[in-house]
Design a protein around this motif. Structure first.
Motif, PDB file in Angstrom:
ATOM      1  N   ALA A  91      22.662  53.095  -2.155  1.00  0.00           N
ATOM      2  CA  ALA A  91      23.460  51.987  -1.619  1.00  0.00           C
ATOM      3  C   ALA A  91      24.086  52.321  -0.273  1.00  0.00           C
ATOM      4  O   ALA A  91      24.219  51.435   0.590  1.00  0.00           O
ATOM      5  CB  ALA A  91      24.551  51.604  -2.620  1.00  0.00           C
ATOM      6  N   ASP A  92      24.474  53.584  -0.061  1.00  0.00           N
ATOM      7  CA  ASP A  92      25.168  53.897   1.193  1.00  0.00           C
ATOM      8  C   ASP A  92      24.275  53.654   2.408  1.00  0.00           C
ATOM      9  O   ASP A  92      24.706  53.070   3.409  1.00  0.00           O
ATOM     10  CB  ASP A  92      25.733  55.325   1.185  1.00  0.00           C
ATOM     11  CG  ASP A  92      24.677  56.407   0.969  1.00  0.00           C
ATOM     12  OD1 ASP A  92      23.473  56.093   0.901  1.00  0.00           O
ATOM     13  OD2 ASP A  92      25.068  57.590   0.851  1.00  0.00           O
ATOM     14  N   GLY A  93      23.013  54.069   2.317  1.00  0.00           N
ATOM     15  CA  GLY A  93      22.100  53.848   3.430  1.00  0.00           C
ATOM     16  C   GLY A  93      21.792  52.374   3.641  1.00  0.00           C
ATOM     17  O   GLY A  93      21.692  51.902   4.784  1.00  0.00           O
ATOM     18  N   GLN A  94      21.642  51.645   2.540  1.00  0.00           N
ATOM     19  CA  GLN A  94      21.368  50.212   2.661  1.00  0.00           C
ATOM     20  C   GLN A  94      22.551  49.490   3.309  1.00  0.00           C
ATOM     21  O   GLN A  94      22.373  48.608   4.156  1.00  0.00           O
ATOM     22  CB  GLN A  94      21.068  49.626   1.283  1.00  0.00           C
ATOM     23  CG  GLN A  94      19.807  50.188   0.643  1.00  0.00           C
ATOM     24  CD  GLN A  94      19.412  49.458  -0.621  1.00  0.00           C
ATOM     25  OE1 GLN A  94      19.289  48.237  -0.629  1.00  0.00           O
ATOM     26  NE2 GLN A  94      19.202  50.197  -1.699  1.00  0.00           N
ATOM     27  N   LEU A  95      23.754  49.885   2.911  1.00  0.00           N
ATOM     28  CA  LEU A  95      24.944  49.278   3.505  1.00  0.00           C
ATOM     29  C   LEU A  95      25.047  49.625   4.988  1.00  0.00           C
ATOM     30  O   LEU A  95      25.417  48.778   5.811  1.00  0.00           O
ATOM     31  CB  LEU A  95      26.194  49.758   2.761  1.00  0.00           C
ATOM     32  CG  LEU A  95      27.535  49.201   3.248  1.00  0.00           C
ATOM     33  CD1 LEU A  95      27.581  47.688   3.088  1.00  0.00           C
ATOM     34  CD2 LEU A  95      28.688  49.862   2.489  1.00  0.00           C
ATOM     35  N   ALA A  96      24.697  50.860   5.334  1.00  0.00           N
ATOM     36  CA  ALA A  96      24.751  51.278   6.740  1.00  0.00           C
ATOM     37  C   ALA A  96      23.777  50.462   7.587  1.00  0.00           C
ATOM     38  O   ALA A  96      24.109  50.028   8.699  1.00  0.00           O
ATOM     39  CB  ALA A  96      24.440  52.771   6.847  1.00  0.00           C
ATOM     40  N   ARG A  97      22.564  50.244   7.065  1.00  0.00           N
ATOM     41  CA  ARG A  97      21.587  49.464   7.829  1.00  0.00           C
ATOM     42  C   ARG A  97      21.996  48.000   7.916  1.00  0.00           C
ATOM     43  O   ARG A  97      21.754  47.334   8.930  1.00  0.00           O
ATOM     44  CB  ARG A  97      20.204  49.605   7.188  1.00  0.00           C
ATOM     45  CG  ARG A  97      19.585  50.987   7.383  1.00  0.00           C
ATOM     46  CD  ARG A  97      18.147  51.039   6.894  1.00  0.00           C
ATOM     47  NE  ARG A  97      18.053  50.925   5.447  1.00  0.00           N
ATOM     48  CZ  ARG A  97      18.199  51.945   4.604  1.00  0.00           C
ATOM     49  NH1 ARG A  97      18.475  53.156   5.070  1.00  0.00           N
ATOM     50  NH2 ARG A  97      18.077  51.773   3.308  1.00  0.00           N
ATOM     51  N   LEU A  98      22.624  47.487   6.867  1.00  0.00           N
ATOM     52  CA  LEU A  98      23.060  46.089   6.866  1.00  0.00           C
ATOM     53  C   LEU A  98      24.164  45.850   7.891  1.00  0.00           C
ATOM     54  O   LEU A  98      24.149  44.854   8.621  1.00  0.00           O
ATOM     55  CB  LEU A  98      23.562  45.710   5.467  1.00  0.00           C
ATOM     56  CG  LEU A  98      24.161  44.307   5.317  1.00  0.00           C
ATOM     57  CD1 LEU A  98      23.077  43.250   5.449  1.00  0.00           C
ATOM     58  CD2 LEU A  98      24.882  44.174   3.976  1.00  0.00           C
ATOM     59  N   THR A  99      25.122  46.759   7.942  1.00  0.00           N
ATOM     60  CA  THR A  99      26.305  46.558   8.780  1.00  0.00           C
ATOM     61  C   THR A  99      26.184  47.192  10.158  1.00  0.00           C
ATOM     62  O   THR A  99      27.005  46.904  11.038  1.00  0.00           O
ATOM     63  CB  THR A  99      27.550  47.143   8.087  1.00  0.00           C
ATOM     64  OG1 THR A  99      27.359  48.557   7.884  1.00  0.00           O
ATOM     65  CG2 THR A  99      27.779  46.469   6.733  1.00  0.00           C
ATOM     66  N   GLY A 100      25.186  48.051  10.342  1.00  0.00           N
ATOM     67  CA  GLY A 100      25.075  48.758  11.607  1.00  0.00           C
ATOM     68  C   GLY A 100      26.160  49.794  11.805  1.00  0.00           C
ATOM     69  O   GLY A 100      26.424  50.226  12.934  1.00  0.00           O
ATOM     70  N   ARG A 101      26.783  50.224  10.701  1.00  0.00           N
ATOM     71  CA  ARG A 101      27.894  51.170  10.791  1.00  0.00           C
ATOM     72  C   ARG A 101      27.474  52.591  10.438  1.00  0.00           C
ATOM     73  O   ARG A 101      28.314  53.457  10.231  1.00  0.00           O
ATOM     74  CB  ARG A 101      29.037  50.723   9.865  1.00  0.00           C
ATOM     75  CG  ARG A 101      29.627  49.375  10.242  1.00  0.00           C
ATOM     76  CD  ARG A 101      30.645  48.892   9.236  1.00  0.00           C
ATOM     77  NE  ARG A 101      31.863  49.686   9.249  1.00  0.00           N
ATOM     78  CZ  ARG A 101      32.904  49.466   8.439  1.00  0.00           C
ATOM     79  NH1 ARG A 101      32.851  48.468   7.560  1.00  0.00           N
ATOM     80  NH2 ARG A 101      33.976  50.221   8.505  1.00  0.00           N
ATOM     81  N   GLY A 102      26.179  52.821  10.376  1.00  0.00           N
ATOM     82  CA  GLY A 102      25.714  54.176  10.115  1.00  0.00           C
ATOM     83  C   GLY A 102      25.800  55.027  11.368  1.00  0.00           C
ATOM     84  O   GLY A 102      25.965  54.527  12.482  1.00  0.00           O
ATOM     85  N   GLY A 103      25.701  56.320  11.201  1.00  0.00           N
ATOM     86  CA  GLY A 103      25.758  57.227  12.340  1.00  0.00           C
ATOM     87  C   GLY A 103      25.481  58.645  11.904  1.00  0.00           C
ATOM     88  O   GLY A 103      25.251  58.914  10.716  1.00  0.00           O
ATOM     89  N   PRO A 104      25.497  59.577  12.844  1.00  0.00           N
ATOM     90  CA  PRO A 104      25.229  60.978  12.504  1.00  0.00           C
ATOM     91  C   PRO A 104      26.186  61.525  11.453  1.00  0.00           C
ATOM     92  O   PRO A 104      25.786  62.331  10.608  1.00  0.00           O
ATOM     93  CB  PRO A 104      25.398  61.707  13.843  1.00  0.00           C
ATOM     94  CG  PRO A 104      25.184  60.655  14.881  1.00  0.00           C
ATOM     95  CD  PRO A 104      25.708  59.385  14.285  1.00  0.00           C
TER      96      PRO A 104
END
Length: 243
Positions: A91-104
């Motif tokens: 879920a964390d990766g999916q949420l990051a891709r959905l919101t654009g809030r992912g990062g290094p």
């Protein structure tokens, strides 16, 4: 994105490729993670917070394996927590891709939690064997160490293969043969190496002999996969040499 249904539809379009993914991850864990990601989005959670929730479920289950005498009740509780932790890990990766809030930082945290999980799961089994297991011989205590070696080396070598491949692509080097299409046969073959399938063995904690047997079979399978993966990745990386 207002309703949960709308969020779920957006998440379906924010999935990783199915290439190299087992049927369990494709049809069980990712869909479960999608639902959890939608709930996390509605609750205003960040991807890193979801990663920490995954760690909480997983590490609590592993502490229970190490500290609590095996029983059928423990088996069900441990499996449920491990499976839920694995779903939150998706879920964390999916949420990051959905919101654009992912990062290094998020990728780093996710890998740290995953690496800790692989170390602790087999350490917990080793402690349980030592504290509660009426083992046929002390040689069984070596089994979790061997399984841990195979799991951690596979994980680290796979990450290095991915990052070295990306570095070669960024440098303009040829990246080898075109990617093979998604294969259902491969997805089935990868089932024994899938962490979600591995978690199923903890349902046998109430029957120590059956648990040892299932754990031993999976250890052998993971060792075979390690040899196959290392050979494959080495050949792929050697093909990336310039000139």
């Amino acid at each position: 994105m207002g309703s949960t249904g709308t969020v779920l539809r957006e998440l379906r379009g924010a999935q990783k490729s199915a290439k190299g993914v087992s049927l369990y991850s494709r049809y069980v864990n990712r869909p479960a993670g999608r639902v959890l990601a939608a709930g996390a989005y509605r609750a205003g959670l960040t991807p890193n917070q979801v990663t920490l929730i995954s760690a909480l479920f997983t590490y609590s289950a592993l502490a229970a394996v190490a500290l609590v005498e095996p029983s059928w009740t423990l088996a069900l509780a441990v499996y449920a927590a491990l499976a839920l932790g694995f779903a939150f890990d998706s879920a964390d990766g999916q949420l990051a891709r959905l919101t654009g809030r992912g990062g290094p930082d998020g990728e780093w945290l996710d890998h740290v939690v995953d690496c800790g999980k692989l170390l602790l799961v087999h350490t917990a089994v080793l402690i349980s064997f030592h504290r509660f297991g009426e083992l046929p011989s002390d040689g069984w205590l070596l089994l979790p160490l061997g399984f841990q070696f195979a799991a951690v080396v596979t994980f680290c070598a796979g990450l290095l293969r991915e990052h070295l491949g990306k570095a070669a692509a960024a440098a303009g080097q040829p990246t080898g043969a075109p990617a093979a299409p998604v294969s259902r046969v491969r997805a089935i073959a990868l089932l024994p190496a899938d962490y979600g399938v591995f978690c199923l063995v903890f349902l046998l904690l109430g029957a120590p002999g059956a648990f040892r047997a299932g754990y031993a079979v999976l250890a052998v399978v993971h060792a075979l996969f390690l040899a196959a993966f290392l050979t494959k990745w080495f050949r792929e990386l050697r093909a990336l040499r310039p000139g």
